[in-house]
Scaffold this motif. Structure first.
Motif, mmCIF file in Angstrom:
data_model
loop_
_atom_site.group_PDB
_atom_site.id
_atom_site.type_symbol
_atom_site.label_atom_id
_atom_site.label_comp_id
_atom_site.label_asym_id
_atom_site.label_seq_id
_atom_site.Cartn_x
_atom_site.Cartn_y
_atom_site.Cartn_z
ATOM 1 N N GLU A 111 0.814 -1.208 0.000
ATOM 2 C CA GLU A 111 0.000 0.000 0.000
ATOM 3 C C GLU A 111 0.850 1.262 0.000
ATOM 4 O OE1 GLU A 111 -3.418 2.304 -0.167
ATOM 5 O OE2 GLU A 111 -3.045 0.200 -0.604
ATOM 6 N N GLU A 112 1.985 1.238 0.685
ATOM 7 C CA GLU A 112 2.849 2.413 0.728
ATOM 8 C C GLU A 112 3.371 2.764 -0.668
ATOM 9 O OE1 GLU A 112 4.760 5.454 3.173
ATOM 10 O OE2 GLU A 112 3.094 4.063 3.448
ATOM 11 N N SER A 113 3.787 1.751 -1.419
ATOM 12 C CA SER A 113 4.292 2.020 -2.765
ATOM 13 C C SER A 113 3.163 2.479 -3.687
ATOM 14 C CB SER A 113 4.988 0.782 -3.337
ATOM 15 O OG SER A 113 4.107 -0.323 -3.415
ATOM 16 N N ARG A 114 1.987 1.917 -3.523
ATOM 17 C CA ARG A 114 0.846 2.348 -4.342
ATOM 18 C C ARG A 114 0.552 3.827 -4.111
ATOM 19 N NH1 ARG A 114 -4.564 3.307 -4.565
ATOM 20 N NH2 ARG A 114 -4.683 3.384 -2.296
ATOM 21 N N ARG A 115 0.473 4.236 -2.841
ATOM 22 C CA ARG A 115 0.179 5.634 -2.529
ATOM 23 C C ARG A 115 1.268 6.566 -3.045
ATOM 24 N NH1 ARG A 115 -1.645 4.801 3.810
ATOM 25 N NH2 ARG A 115 -3.729 3.906 3.381
ATOM 26 N N ALA A 116 2.518 6.161 -2.884
ATOM 27 C CA ALA A 116 3.629 7.003 -3.322
ATOM 28 C C ALA A 116 3.615 7.196 -4.838
ATOM 29 C CB ALA A 116 4.950 6.391 -2.878
ATOM 30 N N LEU A 117 3.307 6.135 -5.585
ATOM 31 C CA LEU A 117 3.302 6.242 -7.042
ATOM 32 C C LEU A 117 2.101 7.051 -7.533
ATOM 33 C CD1 LEU A 117 4.471 2.626 -7.966
ATOM 34 C CD2 LEU A 117 5.787 4.754 -8.175
ATOM 35 N N TRP A 118 0.946 6.914 -6.885
ATOM 36 C CA TRP A 118 -0.184 7.760 -7.258
ATOM 37 C C TRP A 118 0.107 9.221 -6.937
ATOM 38 C CZ3 TRP A 118 -3.500 7.190 -10.753
ATOM 39 C CH2 TRP A 118 -4.110 5.969 -11.029
#
Length: 390
Positions: free
Chosen positions: A227-234
């Motif tokens: 989830e952390e990588s998803r949020r950072a990329l968005w």
């Protein structure tokens, strides 16, 4: 007519046929690069009595992930026929021959991207999944969030990208194992950008492949491991808000839950059928498959129809150990059949695109209801997805 591997001296004829059939023109540089990568053993053609190429196809031998396990697969691409040779059964002969070649070389599965789903269904391939495509106006992008870690743009280290890709791909049925050559020649290009998310510990945990042009962000691959990588990329994408009016995410898994997380979920999303698959060797595939375990040994008597791969056709005895490993043996003509289906249905069921009970309700899987229910519990739940085109 003769079916044989194309030789180096057939290369120009092959390219000419491909350009004509798919309506493109290859530059001299691209043609020379393709010539250097040409592999005779993976390219098959049908030649007439005078030695002229009438039809051709290319086999792409790679592994794909099935419930986290790598299985040998051969993709079929570049299928083309000159118009004067069409409707003479040349592609049928090539496909039938290719199935034997794949089986003899130990491939368990085959995949392709069809010009026509009904055409390839006749030969045992079946639709095995969809992807979601999003078109998101800039004012509806996910809210920017402060995250730990760092996003670095234009990372070109294939080892880093592939490390993230393989960890992601293992979670979906149908994702290809990518070679360095495929990354260089089919995935990355000079016109696009990459963005990689690194955790606070410095581990790559997500990436984007994208382009920015004409006030639009086109995201060709959005890969994230947590989830952390998803949020950072968005957040990285949302930071382009002064440059673009919309973001197009070309391919996401069909079960992606983006809209639930948006403040305004009324964005354009399209569900696109993508790719077909078929089991090449039923016995080998089922024995390699990781079923769900149970408290006792189970068995099924399964009759399968597969006229274009006759080594799969007939009655089979499946025996499943409590640990979830199957053994498969030919059945006898007088065995009582518990389940009856064709190779298309069996493929889509084993890859997790459709469940046994659903297929039974649709009339695609026939037999004893109790045997269907046991199979429903034995096949794990999984999501199909494929990013690659060939």
């Amino acid at each position: 007519m003769e079916i044989r591997n194309l030789k180096p001296e057939d290369f120009d004829d092959m390219i000419q046929l491909g350009e004509y059939a798919f309506q493109y023109c290859m530059s001299a540089e691209a043609k020379e690069n393709a010539r250097n990568r040409f592999k005779s053993e993976n390219t098959w053609g049908v030649f007439d009595e005078e030695g002229r190429l009438g039809a051709k196809l290319v086999l792409l031998p790679v592994d794909i992930f099935v419930y986290g396990k790598k299985m040998p697969m051969a993709g079929i691409g570049g299928v083309a026929t000159w118009p004067e040779y069409r409707r003479q059964g040349l592609v049928k002969e090539l496909l039938t021959h290719s199935l034997k070649v794949m089986n003899d070389s130990g491939k368990l599965l085959s995949m392709l991207h069809p010009f026509s789903f009904p055409f390839y269904r006749k030969f045992g391939w079946e639709m095995f999944g969809e992807y979601k495509k999003y078109i998101i106006p800039t004012d509806k992008l996910p809210a920017k969030q402060v995250t730990e870690g760092t996003v670095r743009r234009d990372v070109t280290d294939i080892r880093v990208l592939n490390q993230v890709y393989e960890a992601y791909a293992a979670g979906y049925n149908g994702m290809m194992v990518r070679s360095e050559e495929r990354w260089k020649h089919s995935i990355l290009d000079d016109e696009g950008h990459t963005a990689v998310y690194y955790s606070p510990a410095g581990e790559p945990e997500g990436y984007l492949l994208y382009k920015a042009e004409k006030k639009e962000l086109l995201v060709e691959e959005f890969v994230w491991l947590n989830e952390e990588s998803r949020r950072a990329l968005w957040t990285f994408l949302s930071n382009h808000d002064s440059m673009v009016t919309q973001t197009v995410v070309a391919q996401m898994p069909a079960n992606d839950g983006l809209t639930y997380s948006l403040a305004d979920p009324r964005i354009t999303q399209e569900l696109v059928p993508y790719g077909m698959a078929r089991i090449v060797n039923l016995e080998g595939f089922v024995q390699e498959f990781d079923f769900q375990g149970s408290d006792k040994q189970q068995s099924w008597t399964v009759q399968v129809k597969d006229p274009y791969a006759p080594w799969n056709e007939g009655i089979w005895q499946w025996t499943l150990s409590p640990a979830g490993k199957a053994s498969v043996a030919p059945g006898a003509p007088n065995d009582k059949v518990q389940l009856e289906t064709d190779i298309q249905t069996l493929t889509t069921m084993m890859l997790g695109y459709k469940r046994p009970i659903e297929l039974y309700t649709m009339g695609k899987l026939n037999g004893e209801a109790e045997a269907v229910k046991r199979l429903e519990h034995a096949i794990p739940f999984g999501q199909t997805f494929l990013l690659d085109y060939f």
